[in-house]
Design a protein around this motif. Structure first.
Motif, PDB file in Angstrom:
ATOM      1  N   THR A   1       0.786  -1.340   0.197  1.00  0.00           N
ATOM      2  CA  THR A   1      -0.105  -0.057  -0.079  1.00  0.00           C
ATOM      3  C   THR A   1       0.784   1.205  -0.105  1.00  0.00           C
ATOM      4  O   THR A   1       1.965   1.260   0.655  1.00  0.00           O
ATOM      5  CB  THR A   1      -0.863  -0.005   1.244  1.00  0.00           C
ATOM      6  N   GLY A   2       0.487   2.215  -0.799  1.00  0.00           N
ATOM      7  CA  GLY A   2       1.056   3.637  -0.913  1.00  0.00           C
ATOM      8  C   GLY A   2       1.043   4.122  -1.916  1.00  0.00           C
ATOM      9  O   GLY A   2       1.399   3.507  -3.070  1.00  0.00           O
TER      10      GLY A   2
ATOM     11  N   GLU B   1       2.955   6.227  -3.026  1.00  0.00           N
ATOM     12  CA  GLU B   1       4.503   6.451  -3.756  1.00  0.00           C
ATOM     13  C   GLU B   1       4.967   5.352  -4.566  1.00  0.00           C
ATOM     14  O   GLU B   1       6.197   5.284  -4.849  1.00  0.00           O
ATOM     15  CB  GLU B   1       5.710   6.897  -2.522  1.00  0.00           C
TER      16      GLU B   1
ATOM     17  N   ASP C   1      -3.206   4.674  -1.278  1.00  0.00           N
ATOM     18  CA  ASP C   1      -3.746   4.963  -0.012  1.00  0.00           C
ATOM     19  C   ASP C   1      -5.219   5.667   0.110  1.00  0.00           C
ATOM     20  O   ASP C   1      -5.357   6.700   0.254  1.00  0.00           O
ATOM     21  CB  ASP C   1      -2.943   6.019   0.981  1.00  0.00           C
TER      22      ASP C   1
ATOM     23  N   GLY D   1       1.224   1.710   5.722  1.00  0.00           N
ATOM     24  CA  GLY D   1      -0.157   2.074   6.065  1.00  0.00           C
ATOM     25  C   GLY D   1      -0.299   1.675   7.572  1.00  0.00           C
ATOM     26  O   GLY D   1      -1.573   1.659   7.814  1.00  0.00           O
TER      27      GLY D   1
ATOM     28  N   ASP E   1      -2.743   6.447   6.382  1.00  0.00           N
ATOM     29  CA  ASP E   1      -2.507   5.040   7.033  1.00  0.00           C
ATOM     30  C   ASP E   1      -3.894   4.493   7.346  1.00  0.00           C
ATOM     31  O   ASP E   1      -4.359   4.666   8.603  1.00  0.00           O
ATOM     32  CB  ASP E   1      -1.634   4.872   8.041  1.00  0.00           C
TER      33      ASP E   1
HETATM   34 MG    MG Z   1       2.154   4.406   3.302  1.00  0.00          MG
END
Ligand code: MG
Ligand code: AMP
Length: 653
Positions: free
Chosen positions: A207-208, A210, A250, A274, A281
């Motif tokens: 997850t993210g 970026e 996210d 997260g 998160d």
């Molecule tokens: Mg993250």
């Protein structure tokens, strides 16, 4: 669920999420209590496809092996009583029956007193016979008789029915991992397929916002998704079938949909990222909506790995690993692997341990069990465990370590000199042939390349010049690469040597000012003038280097008492300086020529730095060190170093 904690509502403020931090042991106990005991799901698999799986049931031998009394040699089936008087000087003659028992041939004729039947290795012993005589111990006596010059004991060279495996015997226990030896036993009993525990299907998700998948272009401020690949591989290594679902942004709605789908399709869900206190998160909040009992532990007194979140939703385990790859790897191996192996019916992994001395003090946070990755080297007095110093964000601190040591939650440090238990990542200690501890330079990889090709293992531990010198003095390495400038003598390295160390010249690295090519403020100037121009321009930002770096000494000499904007930005490597300038976070800095050129930056040379080797004299005759010194002097290394932008040193410079 008496052991499970009551899940706390997580939909209010983020800040309270780590208020109930569990000890590692409590967290594991609660997670296991919520998952086990459970009925293992099994499937039938052909022998070849059962490799590496755990047997779901006990297997009892359905037949005797061998299934008949069998000859172990090529020879003759006889009645031992007939040969009782046989000896070298008293041969006994027996008549040959008109039959040859080959492998796979059921005998027809009985062996009557005074007769023998020719039999091959593996042939069934015929009626009447009770022993086998080896062909080497007989002589032909006419067309249909043999002479025997040795007595035979009853049962000689006979394998009796069931002597290997007896029908009804416990052949393999449930839980046994099927390897080639087990497959051999099953095949000998005629078993073509077995019930094995199903490999749990494990959904893996990163997850993210970026994250970018390897193979794709890296956009500004993005990083590659490392955990996805690591966790997928580690799941497969430990009995699971990983289903990698990519990196999810996210976004609470998107993530919830993905998590629900993953739980519907798989037996277990492992996410990463997260789970800390960041605003984005959200995964731990979603878990509360996915099923009972929900979160079992969120916040474990573990370092690395405090934000680990363990949950069970309607019988399926959900794990949120910390985002930092080393923390993710460590918590996965330490806490998730035992559970995964149990779900797969596999026995716990056994990790080898060794004792090693810690050469430096390791600070630790009170209240969290801390696991420190270490690299092992061998010194006179035994093994030395060097802590990997790169922190939980560094992937290499895990991948290049030999194992880890544990600092108790109640200790705030591990003192230098401690004999610590090191849990190995491999079954045995891999002692390197050559140990280099000190300042790292990409040129070093060029010089050690021929050693690697010759099968010599080289361990290079980056601790900076001063750390390397200290290790060399303690005899923990073969050589320490250093680049230390002595202000008093205005010379490099030699003034820092002590007894037992000698200097071997390495190469010269041109230090200079870097700027973005085309920057009019610097174009065409020399280093000194460029710095003057930069200092005169208030909008110009510099990037400095860390205290103790050779480069920093040069910068401070150039600047004098001036503290321009950017002075306090003090990264620890040549590459970080180049990146700061390339990415417009700074306009100028000081780095070495090869790094500047690789980054496509403009470069104004300033001074040559001496990168040399403090060699431990008492180790000089070791073959690997000799090989290193030979490689260092070789024309190939000189060419490679020069090509990379370094100037190989001769004894004169
Ligand atoms: Mg993250
Ligand atoms: P988070 O817990 O999501 O705040 O992540 C903590 C740190 O780990 C951040 O620097 C993330 O960019 C990094 N991180 C999270 N997930 C991954 C991943 N899959 N691969 C590499 N780094 C990650």
């Amino acid at each position: 669920m008496p052991n499970a904690p009551v899940p706390r509502p997580r939909d209010s403020v983020d800040q309270d999420q780590f208020l109930t931090i569990l000890s590692r042991e409590d967290a594991v106990a609660r997670f296991e209590a919520a998952l086990f005991p459970r009925v293992a799901v099994s499937e039938r698999r052909s022998l070849a496809d059962a490799l590496g799986r755990a047997l779901a049931t006990d297997i009892v031998a359905p037949i005797d092996v061998p299934p008949f009394d069998r000859s172990n040699v090529d020879g003759f089936a006889v009645r031992s009583a007939d040969l009782a008087s046989a000896g070298e000087s008293a041969p006994v003659r027996v008549a040959l029956n008109d039959e040859v028992i080959a492998c796979g041939t059921a005998p027809v004729q009985p062996v009557m007193t005074g007769t023998a039947t020719s039999i091959a290795t593996g042939g069934p012993v015929p009626r009447g016979a009770d022993a086998i005589i080896m062909v080497e111990h007989t002589r032909p006596a006419g067309a249909d008789a043999i002479e025997v010059r040795r007595a035979a004991s009853p049962g000689q060279f006979v394998s009796y029915t069931g002597s290997d495996i007896a029908r009804g015997e416990m052949l393999l226990r449930a839980g046994t991992v099927v390897g080639s030896r087990e497959i051999g036993m099953l095949a000998a009993c005629g078993i073509a397929d077995v019930a094995v525990v199903c490999r749990p299907r494990v959904a893996v998700m990163s997850t993210g916002d970026e994250l970018v998948q390897p193979g794709e272009a890296l956009r500004p401020a993005a990083i590659y998704d490392t955990n996805g690949a690591i966790v997928t591989a580690a799941v497969c290594e430990n009995g699971g079938d990983a289903v990698f679902l990519g990196a999810i942004a996210d976004d609470e709605r998107v993530l919830e949909t993905a998590m629900r789908q993953a739980l519907a399709d798989c037996d277990m869900l492992v996410l990463s990222g997260g789970t800390s206190k960041g605003a984005g998160d959200v995964s731990h909040r979603i878990i509360a909506r996915l099923g009972a009992p929900g979160i079992i532990a969120h916040g474990v007194a573990l370092k690395p790995g405090k934000p680990l979140c363990l949950a069970v939703c309607d019988g399926k385990p959900i794990v949120i690993l910390p985002g930092f790859p080393t923390s993710a790897m460590f918590t996965f191996h330490d806490i998730i692997v035992p559970v995964l192996r149990r779900l797969a019916g596999l026995p716990p992994r056994t990790d080898a341990q060794v004792t090693a001395k810690v050469p430096v003090r390791i600070a630790s946070e009170l209240g969290r069990a801390e696991f420190v990755m270490v690299s092992l080297v061998e010194a006179e007095g035994g093994l030395i465990a060097y802590p990997g110093g790169k922190g939980s964000g560094a992937i290499t601190s895990f991948a290049q370590a030999d194992g880890f040591l544990r600092i108790d939650a109640l200790a705030d440090q591990m003192p230098s000199g401690t004999e610590a238990a090191v849990t190995l990542f491999t079954p045995h200690v891999r002692v390197p042939d050559l140990v280099i501890v000190g300042s790292h330079c990409t040129g070093l990889d060029l010089v050690t390349a021929p050693l690697a090709r010759a099968g010599l293992s080289v361990r290079s531990i980056s601790v900076g010049s001063l750390g390397g010198l200290a290790a060399a003095k303690r005899g923990e390495c073969d050589l320490a690469p250093i680049h230390l400038f002595d202000d008093k003598t205005e010379s490099y390295n030699t003034p820092f040597l002590t007894e037992g160390l000698e200097l071997v010249p390495g190469w010269r690295r041109m230090q200079g000012i870097v700027f973005r090519a085309g920057d009019k403020r610097f174009e065409g100037l020399g280093a000194q003038d460029a710095v003057r121009a930069a200092l005169a321009d208030a909008a110009c930002i510099m990037v400095n280097r860390n205290q103790g770096a050779g480069t920093r000494i040069l910068i401070d000499r150039l600047l004098g008492p001036t503290r321009p904007d950017g002075y306090w930005n003090q990264p620890k490597s040549h590459n970080a300086v180049a990146a700061a300038v390339s990415q417009h976070r700074a306009d100028w800095g000081m780095t070495i020529a090869p790094v500047a050129h690789a980054a496509g930056l403009g470069f104004m040379p300033l001074a040559e730095e001496h990168y040399d080797f403090a060699v431990v004299t008492s180790r000089k005759q070791r073959p690997a060190l000799q090989a290193f010194l030979a490689a260092l002097r070789s024309p190939e290394s000189h060419t490679a170093l020069a090509h990379a932008g370094f100037r190989p040193a001769t004894d004169e410079n």
